[in-house]
Design a protein around this motif. Structure first.
Motif, PDB file in Angstrom:
ATOM      1  N   ARG A 149      56.505   1.726  32.498  1.00 12.27           N
ATOM      2  CA  ARG A 149      55.838   2.369  31.361  1.00 12.27           C
ATOM      3  C   ARG A 149      54.546   1.664  31.011  1.00 12.27           C
ATOM      4  O   ARG A 149      53.489   2.294  30.874  1.00 12.27           O
ATOM      5  N   ILE A 150      54.589   0.326  30.876  1.00 12.91           N
ATOM      6  CA  ILE A 150      53.383  -0.398  30.453  1.00 12.91           C
ATOM      7  C   ILE A 150      52.408  -0.530  31.621  1.00 12.91           C
ATOM      8  O   ILE A 150      51.213  -0.247  31.476  1.00 12.91           O
ATOM      9  N   ASP A 169      55.740  -2.232  43.116  1.00 10.42           N
ATOM     10  CA  ASP A 169      56.918  -1.879  42.327  1.00 10.42           C
ATOM     11  C   ASP A 169      57.891  -1.202  43.285  1.00 10.42           C
ATOM     12  O   ASP A 169      57.600  -0.129  43.816  1.00 10.42           O
ATOM     13  N   VAL A 201      56.779  -6.669  34.502  1.00  8.77           N
ATOM     14  CA  VAL A 201      58.166  -6.466  34.945  1.00  8.77           C
ATOM     15  C   VAL A 201      59.111  -7.076  33.918  1.00  8.77           C
ATOM     16  O   VAL A 201      58.711  -7.926  33.127  1.00  8.77           O
ATOM     17  N   ALA A 228      51.731 -10.458  30.039  1.00  8.57           N
ATOM     18  CA  ALA A 228      52.089  -9.975  28.702  1.00  8.57           C
ATOM     19  C   ALA A 228      53.446  -9.293  28.815  1.00  8.57           C
ATOM     20  O   ALA A 228      53.717  -8.315  28.110  1.00  8.57           O
ATOM     21  N   ARG A 230      57.168 -11.023  29.990  1.00 10.54           N
ATOM     22  CA  ARG A 230      58.187 -11.933  29.471  1.00 10.54           C
ATOM     23  C   ARG A 230      57.905 -13.326  29.999  1.00 10.54           C
ATOM     24  O   ARG A 230      57.450 -13.478  31.143  1.00 10.54           O
ATOM     25  N   ASP A 254      50.463 -13.888  26.892  1.00  5.45           N
ATOM     26  CA  ASP A 254      50.993 -13.456  25.588  1.00  5.45           C
ATOM     27  C   ASP A 254      52.409 -14.002  25.408  1.00  5.45           C
ATOM     28  O   ASP A 254      52.930 -14.033  24.312  1.00  5.45           O
TER      29      ASP A 254
END
Ligand code: NAD
Length: 525
Positions: A149-150, A169, A201, A228, A230, A254
């Motif tokens: 999605r991101i 991916d 991811v 940004a 995890r 982030d």
């Protein structure tokens, strides 16, 4: 009217959506015991992360049909307990997409022009115009690890800045990547070709330390690394070493292995590393959209639909969802319609997915057909969550086949039900966003399967339609539409009338008694 309990603050826009689906009670004061006492009166529950929706709460919620989580993680909800009871658990995983994607683009531009560093320099009283000479993103290659999605939203925005976008991916299809202008490549190729790599991811065993010293060493000299997603995916020590060695141009983060990072972390005062405090999702719009997204999911679930994001229903890839979504209502209606025509034991059900339906995972459509089939004859609450279980318990077996040819339609769903002596076949499609039944038992018809319907199978002859119309008129039933399909003049025919109100049993008996009427059915969808 359905009652919806909201136990934590969600956006007003979300409450408005819920308000259209039922009566909403916002109770921010409930403790564990209070929730257990209150829940029995509610059809749906909406929470954020503080309310614990335990198995006990689920058991006490005897009327519950949906639990919504305004946000992504559902650790505070006992999803297994909900699934066993056929309760749909919905969340709002897409609400952050744009916020995180825009932050990522901001970080890319920040790295390219050293915006934070230049800002700090000027604030400290310096005027260093040559020191902060940067590079343009246009024409550079961005490598995305994860095109979910991101990642997809980052890709679309990077393409608008005229970047070349590569992605790795393992799940995403080439079609989907092509649709958004992304070249799918292997991890090795991506790492070697990219000027900037951005990670999107989840943190799993497969992604922990994905960017370790060896992987970083494969990167282009002077390339940049962003995360940004995890913490834990980049080896932070190896990253700092690679930047200090002049191997990488810099990084932007982030998220961190430990949040907040220790005060003495070299990441925090490195001149080539931009750091922000896990603010990816922190926009007003993301908060609002978490509320509206979950509200839409809950509203859809309690009105019998299939929500876009159901945690305990099969995941559907975004490109498949675009195709499937319009067919779900059609599928439910076809299941319910066909079941009301069947009066003897069913030997077999068959679904045929044609045209655009043939190339996607049609499990949600199958579940929607089952939901329709079972709902017509069940006092139990059938949802896409418990439909397969109940179907299995009832020995309902459905075979499936696909067919790339959909005649003149973009997609066609064909449902065949075989009883001891009858084969009933309905073919449906979606036209201008509306479900249409376009063939039945070899007759060409075209009607929208909703509301009250009257179906007759009869012999085509003058006056037949008039007779049926007169009988309905005498019973004060208004006809809103009429569709007749026949094979040859004066031979077998089928008529479908859409009605403003259902035909009574008495009038149905009189219609069935008409000469040349073989069968007549009153259907309520
Ligand atoms: P998503 O599930 O839509 O997409 C993740 C994609 O990663 C999937 O397409 C999956 O196939 C792919 N993937 C999984 N393992 C992979 C691997 N080893 N190599 C390559 N691809 C792999 O998730 P999303 O909503 O796009 O979120 C992406 C990340 O962003 C998640 O980690 C999420 O927690 C994080 N996130 C961060 C913030 C923030 O505040 N910074 C906010 C929201 C989400």
């Amino acid at each position: 009217m359905d009652r919806i309990l909201v136990t934590e603050k969600i956006a007003d826009e979300g409450l408005a959506v819920l308000g259209r689906a039922g009566q909403v009670d916002v109770r921010l004061d409930l403790d564990k015991a209070g929730l257990l006492a209150a829940i029995a009166d509610y059809d749906a529950l909406v929470v954020r992360s503080a309310t614990k929706v335990t198995a006990e709460v689920i058991e006490a919620g005897v009327k519950l049909r949906a639990v919504g989580r305004a946000g992504t993680g559902v650790d505070n909800i006992d999803v297994d307990a909900a699934t066993r009871r056929g309760i749909i658990v919905v969340n709002a995983p897409a609400s952050n997409n744009i916020a995180v994607a825009e932050l990522t683009i901001g970080l890319i531009l920040g790295l390219a022009r050293q915006i934070p560093q230049a800002h700090a320099s000027l604030q400290s009283g310096k005027w260093e115009r040559t020191k902060y000479s940067g590079w343009e993103v246009r024409g550079k290659t961005l490598g995305l690890i994860g095109l979910g999605r991101i990642g997809s939203e980052v890709a679309i925005r990077a393409r608008a800045m005229e970047m070349t976008v590569l992605a790795f991916d393992p799940v995403v299809s080439f079609d989907r990547a092509e649709q958004i202008g992304v070249e799918l490549v292997t991890m090795d190729e991506l790492v070697q070709r990219s000027d900037v790599i951005s990670i999107h991811v989840p943190l799993t065993d497969g992604t922990r330390n994905l960017f370790n010293a060896a992987r970083i060493a494969q990167m282009k000299p002077g390339a940049f690394l962003l995360n940004a997603s995890r913490g834990g995916i980049i080896d932070e020590t190896a990253l700092v070493e690679a930047i200090n060695a002049g191997k990488l141009g810099g990084a932007a983060l982030d998220v961190y292995n430990t949040e907040p990072p220790p005060a003495d972390s070299p990441l925090l005062r490195h001149p080539k590393i931009i750091t922000v405090p896990h603010i990816g999702a922190s926009t007003a719009e993301a908060q609002t959209s978490a509320g509206t997204e979950v509200a839409e999911g809950v509203a859809t679930a309690i009105t019998g639909g299939t929500p876009r994001y159901a945690v305990n229903a099969p995941f559907v890839a975004p490109e498949a969802w675009q195709v499937l979504q319009p067919y779900l209502g059609l599928a439910r209606s076809m299941g319910a319609l066909i079941m009301q025509l069947i009066q003897e034991p069913v030997r077999s059900y068959e679904l045929e997915f044609c045209g655009e339906l043939a190339s996607v995972d049609t499990q949600p459509v199958k579940l929607a057909v089952i939901q329709g089939l079972l709902s017509a004859n069940s006092s139990e609450r059938i949802t896409p969550v418990n439909a397969p279980l109940i179907a299995r318990e009832r020995g309902v077996r459905i075979s499936e086949r696909t067919n790339p040819d959909a005649e003149n339609y973009s997609g066609l769903l064909i449902v065949r039900v075989q009883t001891a002596d009858t084969l009933r076949t309905f073919s449906g499609t979606v036209l201008r966003g509306e479900p249409h039944i376009v063939q039945s038992d070899g007759y060409f018809v075209d009607f929208v399967p909703q509301g009250a319907l009257l179906l007759t199978y009869h012999r085509d002859r003058p006056g037949m339609i008039g007779h049926v119309g007169t009988l309905l008129g005498e019973d004060d039933v208004n006809i809103s539409g009429m569709y007749v399909g026949r094979q040859l003049p004066r031979q077998r025919a089928m008529m479908v009338l859409t009605l403003d109100e259902p035909a009574s049993d008495e009038v149905m008996a009189r219609i069935r008694a008409l000469d040349d009427v073989d069968q007549a059915y009153s259907v309520k969808l």
